[in-house]
Design a protein around this motif. Structure first.
Motif, PDB file in Angstrom:
ATOM      1  N   UNK A  29       0.793  -1.220   0.000  1.00 43.34           N
ATOM      2  CA  UNK A  29       0.000   0.000   0.000  1.00 43.34           C
ATOM      3  C   UNK A  29       0.825   1.269   0.000  1.00 43.34           C
ATOM      4  N   UNK A  30       2.054   1.178   0.515  1.00 41.26           N
ATOM      5  CA  UNK A  30       2.897   2.380   0.585  1.00 41.26           C
ATOM      6  C   UNK A  30       3.776   2.557  -0.655  1.00 41.26           C
ATOM      7  N   UNK A  31       3.570   1.720  -1.674  1.00 37.58           N
ATOM      8  CA  UNK A  31       4.327   1.846  -2.910  1.00 37.58           C
ATOM      9  C   UNK A  31       5.633   1.075  -2.922  1.00 37.58           C
TER      10      UNK A  31
END
Length: 127
Positions: A29-31
């Motif tokens: 989700x944070x890349x």
């Protein structure tokens, strides 16, 4: 990612292509990219395995088929004492050590792994 893997596994001479790495790395989700499996999953497996240890040891003594144990000399999972315990329980087993491999022998030294398996199979009667 390729540089991090090379630093962690310097004994591996073969490097994965970016295409192969993409299949092994998952976006979070944070890349950031994360390895496709979480090593923390080994903890419950080890704990559960301890509960079954006596049954596993008894089962090993009943192995009657030709057996080849291949281990990586740099394994951080399988110790020399574990190998010796297995060989004592399965005295007809053969053991081969791949010097430059970790626990992932086929991933570290695929040609050597394949050669050991093929040589073992060729040594069996009737093959």
């Amino acid at each position: 990612a390729a540089a991090a893997i090379a630093d962690y596994l310097p004994q591996r001479t073969a490097r994965k292509s970016p295409e192969r790495l993409r299949r092994l790395l998952l976006p979070s989700g944070d890349g950031r990219l994360h390895w496709h499996w979480d090593p923390r999953m080994l903890t419950p497996i080890a704990e559960d395995g301890a509960r079954h240890q006596a049954d596993l040891l008894a089962a090993a003594t009943r192995i009657r088929v030709p057996t080849l144990l291949i281990s990586g000399a740099a394994s951080d999972v399988v110790s020399e004492s574990t190998i010796n315990e297995f060989l004592a329980l399965v005295p007809h087993a053969r053991h081969a050590i791949v010097p430059r491999a970790t626990h992932m022998v086929a991933g570290d030294e695929n040609s050597q792994f394949n050669g050991l398996v093929l040589d073992f199979l060729a040594s069996l009667p009737g093959v």
